[in-house]
Design a protein around this motif. Structure first.
Motif, PDB file in Angstrom:
ATOM      1  N   ALA A   1       6.626   9.503  -2.030  1.00 46.12           N
ATOM      2  CA  ALA A   1       5.758   8.383  -1.676  1.00 46.12           C
ATOM      3  C   ALA A   1       5.765   7.310  -2.749  1.00 46.12           C
ATOM      4  CB  ALA A   1       4.332   8.883  -1.475  1.00 46.12           C
ATOM      5  N   PHE A   2       5.630   6.055  -2.294  1.00 42.39           N
ATOM      6  CA  PHE A   2       5.413   4.912  -3.174  1.00 42.39           C
ATOM      7  C   PHE A   2       3.914   4.685  -3.289  1.00 42.39           C
ATOM      8  CE2 PHE A   2       9.684   3.749  -1.737  1.00 42.39           C
ATOM      9  CZ  PHE A   2      10.257   3.256  -2.895  1.00 42.39           C
ATOM     10  N   THR A   3       3.452   4.337  -4.483  1.00 48.21           N
ATOM     11  CA  THR A   3       2.101   3.848  -4.671  1.00 48.21           C
ATOM     12  C   THR A   3       2.187   2.596  -5.531  1.00 48.21           C
ATOM     13  OG1 THR A   3       1.596   5.111  -6.681  1.00 48.21           O
ATOM     14  CG2 THR A   3       1.109   6.179  -4.547  1.00 48.21           C
ATOM     15  N   PHE A   4       1.149   1.769  -5.470  1.00 51.35           N
ATOM     16  CA  PHE A   4       1.181   0.477  -6.143  1.00 51.35           C
ATOM     17  C   PHE A   4      -0.132   0.229  -6.881  1.00 51.35           C
ATOM     18  CE2 PHE A   4       3.889   0.491  -2.462  1.00 51.35           C
ATOM     19  CZ  PHE A   4       5.075  -0.012  -2.971  1.00 51.35           C
ATOM     20  N   GLY A   5      -0.051  -0.566  -7.913  1.00 49.41           N
ATOM     21  CA  GLY A   5      -1.247  -0.880  -8.699  1.00 49.41           C
ATOM     22  C   GLY A   5      -1.297  -2.307  -9.142  1.00 49.41           C
TER      23      GLY A   5
ATOM     24  N   LEU B   1       6.575   5.844  -7.904  1.00 49.85           N
ATOM     25  CA  LEU B   1       7.243   6.630  -6.876  1.00 49.85           C
ATOM     26  C   LEU B   1       7.086   8.100  -7.234  1.00 49.85           C
ATOM     27  CD1 LEU B   1       9.038   6.700  -4.331  1.00 49.85           C
ATOM     28  CD2 LEU B   1      11.016   6.294  -5.813  1.00 49.85           C
ATOM     29  N   VAL B   2       6.580   8.892  -6.291  1.00 48.15           N
ATOM     30  CA  VAL B   2       6.478  10.329  -6.498  1.00 48.15           C
ATOM     31  C   VAL B   2       7.860  10.918  -6.232  1.00 48.15           C
ATOM     32  CG1 VAL B   2       5.377  12.482  -5.789  1.00 48.15           C
ATOM     33  CG2 VAL B   2       4.049  10.349  -5.801  1.00 48.15           C
TER      34      VAL B   2
ATOM     35  N   SER C   1       0.829  -1.205   0.000  1.00 47.02           N
ATOM     36  CA  SER C   1       0.000   0.000   0.000  1.00 47.02           C
ATOM     37  C   SER C   1       0.863   1.255   0.000  1.00 47.02           C
ATOM     38  CB  SER C   1      -0.937  -0.004   1.211  1.00 47.02           C
ATOM     39  OG  SER C   1      -0.187  -0.035   2.405  1.00 47.02           O
ATOM     40  N   GLU C   2       0.213   2.363  -0.258  1.00 44.87           N
ATOM     41  CA  GLU C   2       0.886   3.651  -0.318  1.00 44.87           C
ATOM     42  C   GLU C   2       1.798   3.827   0.892  1.00 44.87           C
ATOM     43  OE1 GLU C   2      -0.796   7.674  -1.953  1.00 44.87           O
ATOM     44  OE2 GLU C   2      -1.562   7.328   0.078  1.00 44.87           O
ATOM     45  N   THR C   3       3.024   4.274   0.622  1.00 40.43           N
ATOM     46  CA  THR C   3       4.022   4.426   1.674  1.00 40.43           C
ATOM     47  C   THR C   3       4.726   5.765   1.505  1.00 40.43           C
ATOM     48  OG1 THR C   3       4.376   2.033   1.701  1.00 40.43           O
ATOM     49  CG2 THR C   3       6.083   3.401   2.706  1.00 40.43           C
ATOM     50  N   TYR C   4       4.711   6.581   2.560  1.00 34.15           N
ATOM     51  CA  TYR C   4       5.348   7.897   2.522  1.00 34.15           C
ATOM     52  C   TYR C   4       6.785   7.807   3.022  1.00 34.15           C
ATOM     53  CZ  TYR C   4       0.671   9.663   1.783  1.00 34.15           C
ATOM     54  OH  TYR C   4      -0.578   9.901   1.268  1.00 34.15           O
ATOM     55  N   LEU C   5       7.665   8.658   2.464  1.00 32.30           N
ATOM     56  CA  LEU C   5       9.062   8.667   2.864  1.00 32.30           C
ATOM     57  C   LEU C   5       9.395   9.797   3.828  1.00 32.30           C
ATOM     58  CD1 LEU C   5       8.927   6.985   0.144  1.00 32.30           C
ATOM     59  CD2 LEU C   5      11.334   7.465  -0.018  1.00 32.30           C
TER      60      LEU C   5
ATOM     61  N   TRP D   1      11.121  -0.745   3.567  1.00 35.91           N
ATOM     62  CA  TRP D   1      12.007  -0.018   2.666  1.00 35.91           C
ATOM     63  C   TRP D   1      13.208   0.499   3.433  1.00 35.91           C
ATOM     64  CZ3 TRP D   1      12.601   5.386   3.223  1.00 35.91           C
ATOM     65  CH2 TRP D   1      11.703   6.005   4.086  1.00 35.91           C
ATOM     66  N   THR D   2      14.251   0.828   2.678  1.00 33.51           N
ATOM     67  CA  THR D   2      15.501   1.266   3.267  1.00 33.51           C
ATOM     68  C   THR D   2      16.164   2.300   2.366  1.00 33.51           C
ATOM     69  OG1 THR D   2      17.576   0.434   4.208  1.00 33.51           O
ATOM     70  CG2 THR D   2      16.821  -0.600   2.199  1.00 33.51           C
TER      71      THR D   2
END
Length: 182
Positions: free
Chosen positions: A178-182, A107-108, A37-41, A74-75
């Motif tokens: 942010a990462f988003t996925f589809g 990835l934004v 799911s959406e993940t903010y950095l 993530w890293t």
């Protein structure tokens, strides 16, 4: 539906119905395969960060990436400043890795604060993406951040399984939001 409403109002539709073909980031998510799911950095909403030593807020820090990532973790690798809304790469050769399960990975990203483009290379499980590259990369995984936008970096072909995404930035200054996925 629009044609039906026009007909009910006494107007005869004219011409052919347009067929819209979604491409890139506009393609609907593969909900059956989506397990990430959406993940903010940025630290305000970040989750799943696993770099050894943890995150340091608003100061440059040398992060050492982790080789073994569990799903949805993530890293960072290299010198980054993790701000409230984004992580900014302070020196060239910075990396982000993410273990994900989805057909698409987006990835934004934004260019350096001075607007200079930032070159990057994407890998999937340590190799060039080949046919599984996104619309913003080539088969070798190369691309360039030129604008602040959502970049489609992976569009998997074949079976969707857990994969480790990697991106190395060849120039400093990129902002990752942010990462988003589809």
């Amino acid at each position: 539906m629009i044609q039906q409403l026009l007909a009910e109002a006494g107007h005869k539709p004219t011409g052919e119905t347009a067929k819209i073909q979604a491409e890139g980031t506009q393609v609907a998510a593969d909900e059956e395969q989506l397990r990430s799911s959406e993940t903010y950095l940025g630290y305000a909403q970040a989750s799943g960060f696993t770099s050894p030593g943890g995150a340091r807020e608003d100061v440059p820090n040398l992060y050492r990436g982790s080789d073994m990532l569990p799903l949805n973790r993530w890293t960072l690798g290299g010198t980054w400043t993790i701000g409230r809304e984004y992580a900014q790469l302070d020196e060239a050769s910075g990396r982000i890795a993410y273990r994900f399960h989805a057909r698409d990975l987006h990835l934004v990203l934004g260019p350096s604060p001075d607007g200079k483009p930032v070159r990057f290379r994407v890998t999937i499980n340590g190799a060039a993406p080949g046919a599984s590259h996104g619309t913003d990369t080539d088969a070798e995984g190369y691309g360039t951040v030129t604008d602040a936008k959502l970049y489609q970096l992976v569009r998997q072909v074949g079976d969707v399984t857990d994969r480790t995404f990697g991106i190395e930035f060849l120039d400093p200054g990129v902002r990752a939001y942010a990462f988003t996925f589809g």
